[in-house]
Design a protein around this motif. Structure first.
Motif, PDB file in Angstrom:
ATOM      1  N   ARG A 276       0.830  -1.206   0.000  1.00 38.56           N
ATOM      2  CA  ARG A 276       0.000   0.000   0.000  1.00 38.56           C
ATOM      3  C   ARG A 276       0.861   1.250   0.000  1.00 38.56           C
ATOM      4  NH1 ARG A 276       1.517  -1.716   4.759  1.00 38.56           N
ATOM      5  NH2 ARG A 276       1.263  -0.504   6.642  1.00 38.56           N
ATOM      6  N   THR A 277       0.276   2.327  -0.464  1.00 34.94           N
ATOM      7  CA  THR A 277       0.901   3.643  -0.452  1.00 34.94           C
ATOM      8  C   THR A 277      -0.195   4.653  -0.176  1.00 34.94           C
ATOM      9  OG1 THR A 277       2.544   2.972  -2.090  1.00 34.94           O
ATOM     10  CG2 THR A 277       2.186   5.334  -1.817  1.00 34.94           C
ATOM     11  N   LEU A 278       0.043   5.527   0.771  1.00 31.44           N
ATOM     12  CA  LEU A 278      -0.912   6.596   1.060  1.00 31.44           C
ATOM     13  C   LEU A 278      -0.598   7.752   0.126  1.00 31.44           C
ATOM     14  CD1 LEU A 278      -3.231   7.612   2.829  1.00 31.44           C
ATOM     15  CD2 LEU A 278      -1.509   8.529   4.384  1.00 31.44           C
ATOM     16  N   MET A 279      -1.492   8.031  -0.791  1.00 35.66           N
ATOM     17  CA  MET A 279      -1.289   9.102  -1.767  1.00 35.66           C
ATOM     18  C   MET A 279      -2.001  10.354  -1.288  1.00 35.66           C
ATOM     19  SD  MET A 279      -1.772   7.160  -5.364  1.00 35.66           S
ATOM     20  CE  MET A 279      -0.873   5.661  -5.723  1.00 35.66           C
ATOM     21  N   VAL A 280      -1.260  11.434  -1.185  1.00 37.70           N
ATOM     22  CA  VAL A 280      -1.810  12.707  -0.734  1.00 37.70           C
ATOM     23  C   VAL A 280      -1.874  13.640  -1.940  1.00 37.70           C
ATOM     24  CG1 VAL A 280      -1.461  14.677   0.796  1.00 37.70           C
ATOM     25  CG2 VAL A 280      -0.848  12.367   1.562  1.00 37.70           C
ATOM     26  N   PHE A 281      -3.033  14.238  -2.139  1.00 37.63           N
ATOM     27  CA  PHE A 281      -3.247  15.166  -3.236  1.00 37.63           C
ATOM     28  C   PHE A 281      -3.491  16.548  -2.653  1.00 37.63           C
ATOM     29  CE2 PHE A 281      -4.362  11.007  -4.699  1.00 37.63           C
ATOM     30  CZ  PHE A 281      -3.868  10.949  -5.989  1.00 37.63           C
ATOM     31  N   THR A 282      -2.885  17.552  -3.250  1.00 39.87           N
ATOM     32  CA  THR A 282      -2.996  18.913  -2.723  1.00 39.87           C
ATOM     33  C   THR A 282      -3.872  19.781  -3.623  1.00 39.87           C
ATOM     34  OG1 THR A 282      -1.084  19.728  -3.945  1.00 39.87           O
ATOM     35  CG2 THR A 282      -0.658  18.704  -1.791  1.00 39.87           C
TER      36      THR A 282
END
Length: 60
Positions: A18-24
């Motif tokens: 898994r990877t936590l993807m953060v979008f701004t």
């Protein structure tokens, strides 16, 4: 703002790759989650799949 902390909570409970993807907002994702950054979202997801599944693509 919505569901604060829930993505991290789910991430912590997963036992698979898994990877936590953060979008701004600067990337276009300021309109609740990622709808404003649909292309960026798809690019990140497909890049993650390629890396995770170790996929190589040959261009003919």
């Amino acid at each position: 703002m919505f569901f604060k902390g829930q993505p991290e909570l789910l991430f912590d409970h997963l036992t698979c790759p898994r990877t936590l993807m953060v979008f701004t907002a600067e990337e276009g994702a300021g309109a609740h989650c990622h709808p404003g950054a649909r292309r960026l979202t798809q690019a990140r997801i497909y890049d993650w799949l390629d890396d995770t599944l170790n996929v190589t693509t040959a261009i003919a």
